[in-house]
Design an enzyme around this catalytic site. Structure first.
Site, short mmCIF file in Angstrom:
data_model
loop_
_atom_site.label_atom_id
_atom_site.label_comp_id
_atom_site.label_asym_id
_atom_site.label_seq_id
_atom_site.Cartn_x
_atom_site.Cartn_y
_atom_site.Cartn_z
N ARG A 1 0.77 -1.12 0.09
CA ARG A 1 -0.01 -0.09 0.10
C ARG A 1 0.81 1.11 0.02
O ARG A 1 1.87 1.35 0.37
CB ARG A 1 -1.11 0.04 1.22
CG ARG A 1 -0.27 0.23 2.72
CD ARG A 1 -1.25 -0.08 3.80
NE ARG A 1 -0.45 0.14 5.13
CZ ARG A 1 -0.33 1.28 5.45
NH1 ARG A 1 -0.46 2.38 5.08
NH2 ARG A 1 0.30 1.30 6.73
N ARG B 1 -2.51 10.82 1.59
CA ARG B 1 -3.12 11.68 2.64
C ARG B 1 -4.01 13.01 1.90
O ARG B 1 -3.07 13.79 1.29
CB ARG B 1 -2.40 12.12 3.73
CG ARG B 1 -2.12 11.33 4.42
CD ARG B 1 -1.22 11.99 5.87
NE ARG B 1 -0.54 11.02 6.55
CZ ARG B 1 0.36 11.27 7.39
NH1 ARG B 1 0.94 12.38 7.32
NH2 ARG B 1 0.86 10.24 8.03
N ARG C 1 20.28 -6.06 1.58
CA ARG C 1 20.62 -4.62 1.16
C ARG C 1 21.58 -4.08 2.38
O ARG C 1 21.31 -4.20 3.48
CB ARG C 1 19.46 -3.58 0.86
CG ARG C 1 18.84 -4.27 -0.32
CD ARG C 1 19.50 -4.28 -1.90
NE ARG C 1 19.67 -2.99 -2.08
CZ ARG C 1 20.38 -2.90 -3.25
NH1 ARG C 1 21.20 -3.88 -4.01
NH2 ARG C 1 20.80 -1.70 -3.75
N ARG D 1 19.36 9.56 -0.25
CA ARG D 1 19.01 10.77 0.74
C ARG D 1 20.20 11.47 1.51
O ARG D 1 21.32 10.90 1.34
CB ARG D 1 17.93 10.36 1.79
CG ARG D 1 18.43 9.55 2.88
CD ARG D 1 17.13 8.78 3.59
NE ARG D 1 17.67 8.13 4.74
CZ ARG D 1 17.02 7.57 5.65
NH1 ARG D 1 15.69 8.11 5.70
NH2 ARG D 1 17.39 6.67 6.69
N GLU E 1 23.63 8.70 1.96
CA GLU E 1 23.46 7.58 1.82
C GLU E 1 23.15 6.77 0.45
O GLU E 1 22.59 7.13 -0.46
CB GLU E 1 22.02 7.13 2.50
CG GLU E 1 21.94 7.50 4.17
CD GLU E 1 20.79 7.11 4.84
OE1 GLU E 1 19.88 6.37 4.42
OE2 GLU E 1 20.62 7.79 5.88
N TYR F 1 12.84 -6.78 9.40
CA TYR F 1 13.10 -5.33 9.56
C TYR F 1 12.09 -5.03 10.53
O TYR F 1 10.77 -5.24 10.55
CB TYR F 1 12.58 -4.54 8.10
CG TYR F 1 12.76 -2.93 8.35
CD1 TYR F 1 13.80 -2.47 8.13
CD2 TYR F 1 11.61 -2.22 8.79
CE1 TYR F 1 14.01 -1.13 8.65
CE2 TYR F 1 11.72 -0.96 8.92
CZ TYR F 1 12.77 -0.41 8.78
OH TYR F 1 13.16 1.05 9.22
N ASP G 1 10.93 -1.64 13.32
CA ASP G 1 11.28 -0.40 13.88
C ASP G 1 11.64 -0.66 15.34
O ASP G 1 11.32 -1.71 15.76
CB ASP G 1 9.75 0.19 13.86
CG ASP G 1 9.32 0.90 12.41
OD1 ASP G 1 10.33 1.05 11.59
OD2 ASP G 1 8.41 0.94 12.11
#
Length: 370
Positions: free
Chosen positions: A172, A176, A249, A280, A300, A348, A350
């Site tokens: 997804r 917004r 990666r 970035r 990066e 991964y 958070d």
């Protein structure tokens, strides 16, 4: 006699939370790490009075009040809100995709206008069953957003054309239809005042810590050092890659000190066109609203992982997920070893989810040892 209850391999967030909780319960913990510092990938080093996120930007965010209260025991958090900017050629756009983005892209004002443009682009494409990431993204956001803000950035991140990447990577893409640049939807967000290293240091109080210590060399020399091991390194490396290598990666950082107060006006600027080699630029002082006379930036670069360099992002495609399940089956047979963290779980995470997983592991372990 075992000298410790737990040998914890890895002084990152998972290992530090586990060590803190077990020390609180009267257990003796030895924490080792192959690096020359604690805190794993959330380590911050001080340069020109600025806390530099050495291994990439880490913004703490969670909707779990218990986890928010937990981290606030170890640090006071500021009110930093993550609001990245995307640079495409000579154009700047706000992220995540919101009315500021759409207004800049199409010179419109209302959500109705934005929806009409996006739905019109999606209808023209007529994609019913996306076969790859490109088709998946186009079917969600249309051509303009995909071409300017997704395609180049994603191809740099993954090192492959979007047509070669599986559709499920982008399940997804939130759109917004309000003027809101807050990247996260979570209730709680911020950066520890003083950086993450000090926070982890508090977590490790009461534990013994050895740095620049390789787990495999250490355990050969000290096989009976602890009753149990908590291993937060690469799960495939623990088993000597006997079933093959899991893929990752990795990220390379080019960090420099600039003799100016403010380089880009924002902590995070993504470069979304393919021609710019880096993904970035992070300007670290903005995470803590710094006013130092100099600034520190990090470019990066994303690349394919190879043995011997630091693994960052697991590639959770079908092939690697299947291989991880085989390693997980081996891990379950290890009676006195607990696997955890991003590398141990090949996932991964958070930061809030790492802490949740570590606390759940502690509860399970405490129940077993009673």
């Amino acid at each position: 006699m075992k000298k410790y209850d737990y040998l914890i391999a890895g002084a990152g967030l998972f290992g530090a939370v586990f060590a803190h909780e077990m020390t609180k319960r009267g257990k003796k913990c030895l924490v080792i790490d192959k690096r020359n510092h604690i805190a794993g990938n959330i380590y911050c080093e001080t340069v020109e009075g600025i806390h530099v996120h050495k291994y990439g930007a880490h913004i703490f965010h969670t909707s779990n009040k218990e986890i928010w209260d937990y981290v606030n025991r170890f640090a006071e958090f500021n009110n930093y809100i993550n609001s990245p900017v995307a640079s495409y050629k000579d154009e700047l756009y706000n992220l995540p995709f919101n009315m500021n983005t759409f207004s800049r892209m199409w010179n419109i004002k209302t959500p109705k206008e934005a929806k009409r443009i996006i739905e019109g682009q999606k209808a023209d494409l007529n994609i019913s069953e996306p076969k790859n990431l490109e088709e998946q993204a186009l079917s969600l956001v249309g051509t303009d957003i995909y071409e300017k803000l997704i395609k180049g950035y994603t191809e740099k991140q993954w090192g492959r054309a979007c047509t070669e990447l599986p559709a499920f990577i982008i399940k997804r893409l939130p759109l917004r239809f309000i003027y809101d640049n807050n990247y996260f939807n979570d209730r709680y967000q911020g950066i520890p005042i003083g950086g993450y290293t000090a926070m982890v240091e508090k977590m490790l109080e009461g534990s013994n810590v050895l740095l620049e210590t390789d787990y495999f060399e250490f355990i050969k020399k000290n096989p009976d050092i602890a009753k149990k091991t908590v291993y937060t390194g690469m799960i495939d490396e623990y088993f000597d890659f006997q079933l093959g290598h899991l893929e990752y990666r990795t990220v390379r950082f080019e960090t420099e000190v600039l003799d100016e107060e403010n380089y880009q006006g924002n902590a995070v600027v993504n470069y979304t066109d393919r021609e710019v080699p880096y993904t970035r630029i992070i300007e670290h002082k903005h995470f803590e609203f710094g006013t130092q006379p100099k600034t520190v930036i990090s470019r990066e670069y994303s690349s394919e992982w190879k043995p011997g360099i630091e693994p960052y992002y697991p590639i959770n495609d079908e092939k690697n997920s299947s291989l991880y399940e085989q390693y997980q089956a081996l891990a379950q047979k290890e009676k006195n070893v607990i696997f955890g963290g991003r590398l141990g779980h090949y996932k991964y995470y958070d930061m809030d989810k790492v802490i949740e997983a570590a606390l759940a592991c502690v509860e399970k372990e405490a129940a077993v040892s009673v």
